[in-house]
Design an enzyme around this catalytic site. Structure first.
Site, mmCIF file in Angstrom:
data_model
loop_
_atom_site.group_PDB
_atom_site.id
_atom_site.type_symbol
_atom_site.label_atom_id
_atom_site.label_comp_id
_atom_site.label_asym_id
_atom_site.label_seq_id
_atom_site.Cartn_x
_atom_site.Cartn_y
_atom_site.Cartn_z
ATOM 1 N N ASP A 42 1.554 9.202 -2.426
ATOM 2 C CA ASP A 42 2.221 8.705 -0.954
ATOM 3 C C ASP A 42 3.225 9.756 -0.692
ATOM 4 O OD1 ASP A 42 3.575 6.645 0.510
ATOM 5 O OD2 ASP A 42 5.283 6.710 -1.065
ATOM 6 N N LEU A 43 3.713 9.592 0.628
ATOM 7 C CA LEU A 43 4.732 10.511 1.068
ATOM 8 C C LEU A 43 6.422 10.493 0.853
ATOM 9 C CD1 LEU A 43 2.850 11.527 4.380
ATOM 10 C CD2 LEU A 43 2.900 12.791 2.143
ATOM 11 N N ASP A 44 6.547 9.324 1.545
ATOM 12 C CA ASP A 44 8.141 8.846 1.534
ATOM 13 C C ASP A 44 8.752 8.675 0.149
ATOM 14 O OD1 ASP A 44 7.756 9.416 4.141
ATOM 15 O OD2 ASP A 44 8.320 7.491 4.921
ATOM 16 N N LYS A 153 -2.324 -0.612 1.509
ATOM 17 C CA LYS A 153 -2.806 0.625 0.929
ATOM 18 C C LYS A 153 -4.327 0.381 0.606
ATOM 19 C CE LYS A 153 0.919 3.318 0.822
ATOM 20 N NZ LYS A 153 1.411 3.965 0.003
ATOM 21 N N ASP A 176 5.835 5.090 -5.101
ATOM 22 C CA ASP A 176 7.191 4.349 -5.284
ATOM 23 C C ASP A 176 7.523 3.034 -5.083
ATOM 24 O OD1 ASP A 176 9.287 4.768 -2.643
ATOM 25 O OD2 ASP A 176 7.349 4.995 -2.346
#
Length: 216
Positions: A42-44, A153, A176
């Site tokens: 994931d990114l954020d 997702k 997260d």
């Protein structure tokens, strides 16, 4: 879900590599046991400590090549990856049988891609590199592609599996947000993290994946 996390400023570099490198070479790297064929991030608040769609005001530019490399936006705010993340990406992208991909629900995919293109990875820890020219872009580490768009997702992983041909059971995912554990219904192993991607979380994720595969 409401976004309540505050922007976490990049951790200043104090000249120590303690946060960037594990104390010793990771045991999972040399124990001869299998590794996931695909690690998905994931990114954020997983790869970086901010929300890409609310904390950054474009345009952005690279302002520092130090550790970690740092970007600045229109308002002068600075942004970087979590301290361990660039070194983890450098190591994993060098593994012969493990690929990297992104699965993010961010609605600003073009901006995320620009961040990944501007930020650079550090040189190999041993200093022995045959690479020439500009430092490796972060985006180039993700040889299995970037899925960055709103939606479940599950869709991200279905697209990744179709593109790569890698079975879900051979995938390890770091994220997260607890609701994204739904990907485990596909057979993906997800490591739920709280404070970004670290060497410790990477090892725990690999051990979790091995346990799911019955590998001891």
């Amino acid at each position: 879900m409401a976004k309540s996390k505050k922007l976490a400023k990049p951790i200043p570099n104090n000249g120590s590599s303690a946060s960037a490198h594990p104390a010793t070479s990771p045991s999972w790297l040399h124990d001869g046991l299998p590794l996931p064929r695909l690690i998905v991030l994931d990114l954020d608040y997983t790869l970086w400590p901010f929300y890409s769609d609310i904390h950054i005001s474009t345009p952005i530019r690279l302002v520092s090549h130090s550790s970690p490399p740092t970007l600045a936006d229109r308002n002068g705010e600075h942004f970087a990856l979590y301290p361990d993340a660039p070194h983890i990406l450098r190591l994993v992208s060098s593994l012969p049988h493990t690929r990297l991909a992104v699965a993010s629900k961010s609605p600003v995919g073009d901006l995320c891609r620009e961040v990944l293109k501007l930020l650079r990875l550090p040189p190999p820890a041993d200093g022995a590199s045959s690479e020439r020219g500009a430092p490796k872009r972060t985006v180039d580490a993700f040889d299995a592609g970037l899925e960055i768009y709103e939606g479940t997702k599950l869709r991200h992983f279905e697209v990744i599996a179709k593109r790569t041909g890698i079975p879900f059971g051979q995938m390890l995912f770091f994220d997260d947000e607890r609701p994204n554990l739904e990907v485990e219904s596909l057979g993906v192993t997800m490591r739920l993290i709280r404070d970004g991607l670290t060497w410790e979380e990477l090892e725990k994720g690999i051990m979790q994946w091995r346990a799911n595969q019955g590998i001891e």
